[in-house]
Design a protein around this motif. Structure first.
Motif, short mmCIF file in Angstrom:
data_model
loop_
_atom_site.label_atom_id
_atom_site.label_comp_id
_atom_site.label_asym_id
_atom_site.label_seq_id
_atom_site.Cartn_x
_atom_site.Cartn_y
_atom_site.Cartn_z
N VAL A 220 0.56 1.14 4.15
CA VAL A 220 0.32 -0.21 3.62
C VAL A 220 1.63 -0.87 3.18
O VAL A 220 1.63 -1.79 2.37
N GLU B 246 1.82 -3.64 -0.70
CA GLU B 246 1.58 -2.78 -1.86
C GLU B 246 1.00 -3.52 -3.05
O GLU B 246 0.30 -2.93 -3.88
N VAL C 158 -2.98 -3.79 -1.77
CA VAL C 158 -3.78 -2.64 -1.38
C VAL C 158 -2.97 -1.37 -1.55
O VAL C 158 -1.76 -1.34 -1.29
N ARG C 159 -3.63 -0.31 -1.99
CA ARG C 159 -3.04 1.02 -2.07
C ARG C 159 -3.97 2.00 -1.38
O ARG C 159 -5.11 1.68 -1.04
N LEU C 160 -3.46 3.23 -1.18
CA LEU C 160 -4.24 4.27 -0.51
C LEU C 160 -4.72 5.29 -1.52
O LEU C 160 -4.01 5.65 -2.46
N THR D 194 0.54 6.58 -2.48
CA THR D 194 -0.42 5.48 -2.43
C THR D 194 -0.02 4.40 -1.42
O THR D 194 -0.77 3.46 -1.20
N TYR E 210 -8.49 6.34 2.28
CA TYR E 210 -9.10 5.02 2.42
C TYR E 210 -8.40 4.03 1.49
O TYR E 210 -7.77 4.42 0.50
N PRO E 211 -8.50 2.71 1.80
CA PRO E 211 -7.79 1.71 1.01
C PRO E 211 -8.57 1.29 -0.23
O PRO E 211 -9.81 1.25 -0.22
N VAL F 82 -3.51 -2.79 6.52
CA VAL F 82 -3.41 -1.33 6.57
C VAL F 82 -3.14 -0.96 8.03
O VAL F 82 -3.90 -1.35 8.93
#
Length: 433
Positions: free
Chosen positions: A66, A70, A73-75, A91, A112-113, A127
């Motif tokens: 991502v 940032e 959205v993070r992971l 992340t 997943y996001p 993403v």
């Protein structure tokens, strides 16, 4: 989903290697666990058809990144171990070591996001996914994410009762957006059981059956702001059955850009209606009263009609030990058809039941049709149209003269036949010398 395909190798000719992810996915705002209950979970799949998905070699890689988004959205990675993929990273970027394939709905390690801290409804990000096979081939795809969700709900309706046989039923349809971001395009599915669509609209596809059908309507240019609602005009009109006592219709709506919710099947088949377009008129949510629900909503429709079911007395002749065949008949004298929520209750005269009605449950496999307890047999009566009848055949070993009974009754006392002539609901089954 956004698929990217590569031809497989070896003898694999029908399937192709692939990487798929949603084109668009809405994220719950940071720290918020509410939102849509019907939402399809985030789903990523990767497969190299030339490799064994269960291989322990883990010579494939799935990278999720991502970078550049940032702030939106993070992971999030969930690692449960096992023999499947291994995912590790932070992340912003995560790499999963695979043995030939990956499915975020099935594998124990998954990524997943989620919305980043400080992001707000309407913020967007990207993403990126890269799937690298064991021989170095690369596939890429991406998902656009939006913080916040459109939460589409339809207004529930109370049961509609006292409908004249064959009359039109007007169905007012109202859809509301209880989410944080606008609905961009609306899909609507209407289903009917034993009701006919009185008007077929040009922006709906109709799949019709002998006892009803479905209409799938689309409004691609529609926008519903958060807290807003639309009223569909004109009101959908359905024609009631002339005999079917209990019918129903259903409705469910969804944002077109993200698709129907889970467990909602929507067919692309069917013919477009030949009438005008069904229109969605935007209004304020405070101008619409009632209860709104996400997901499929069903409304019962009941005709103002009854059904006179009749059973017939039977006389058998024979002495003790003699076998006799007994045929019990139930008939629907009409004018209504209440469906199959009717049962026949048989209390035999003094005798042994040596043979009873059976039903086939598999090829050359049968089981008793009727439930038996305390010497009484309770048998389901399949749906009977007015004028139709059904027979139930038993074989008895008689004990001698005596009397039993046969009765027809509703499975649910509050529903069923609404029989205006209950005097013929019970009859005697008599054994004479």
């Amino acid at each position: 989903m956004l698929p990217l395909l590569l031809a497989g190798c070896g003898s694999v000719t029908e399937r192709k290697s692939s990487l798929t992810a949603p084109e668009l996915f809405y994220l719950r705002p940071y720290g918020d666990r509410t939102g849509s209950k019907a939402k399809v979970p985030f789903h990523v799949q990767a497969e190299d058809v030339g490799a064994s998905r269960g291989s322990v070699a883990r010579d494939h890689r799935l990278t999720v990144d991502v970078s550049g988004s940032e702030s939106v959205v993070r992971l999030r990675t969930v690692g449960l171990g096992g023999n499947g993929p291994r995912c590790h990273g932070g992340t912003v970027r995560v790499t999963c070591e695979l043995g030939g394939g990956y499915d975020s709905w099935a594998d124990l390690d998954r990524v997943y996001p989620v919305a980043a801290k400080g992001s707000g409804p309407g913020d967007t990000g990207v993403v990126r996914f890269t799937f690298t096979t064991g021989d170095g081939k690369r596939m890429t795809t991406r998902t656009r994410v939006v913080v916040g969700e459109p939460v589409v709900k339809v207004r529930t309706l109370k049961s509609i009762v006292g409908v004249r046989p064959g009359a039109d039923v007007a169905v007012p349809l109202v859809v509301r957006n209880d989410g944080e971001v606008p609905v961009k395009g609306l899909g609507l599915k209407l289903g009917s059981e034993f009701l006919d669509f009185r008007q077929r609209y040009a922006n709906c596809r109709y799949s019709l059956r002998s006892h009803g059908g479905t209409a799938v309507c689309r409004f691609p240019g529609l926008r519903i702001p958060p807290g807003g609602a639309v009223v569909l005009r004109p009101a959908v009109r359905l024609r009631a059955s002339r005999t079917r006592t209990y019918t129903s219709f259903s409705q469910v709506a969804w944002p077109l850009d993200s698709g129907p919710g889970r467990d909602i099947a929507v067919s692309s088949r069917g013919d477009h209606g030949d009438g005008p377009a069904l229109k969605a008129v935007v209004t304020s949510a405070r101008d619409t009263d009632g209860t709104f629900t996400e997901g499929p909503v069903s409304t019962a429709v009941r005709l103002d009609i009854h059904a006179d079911y009749e059973v017939f007395g039977v006389e058998l002749h024979g002495s003790s030990g003699v076998r006799r065949q007994l045929r019990l008949r139930v008939r629907n004298n009409g004018p209504g058809n209440p469906g199959n929520a009717i049962r026949l209750v048989f209390t035999p005269p003094p005798s042994d039941v040596v043979k009873e009605p059976m039903r086939e449950i598999d090829v050359d496999a049968f089981e008793p049709l009727c439930d038996s307890a305390d010497g009484t047999y309770t048998c389901p009566v399949d749906e009977l149209d007015p004028g139709e009848s059904r027979d139930f055949v038993f074989t008895l070993r008689l004990y001698g003269p005596g009397e039993g009974s046969v009765t027809v009754e509703d499975e649910i006392p509050s529903g069923g036949r609404r029989d205006a002539n209950p005097g013929n609901d019970t009859a005697a089954v008599t054994v004479l010398p």
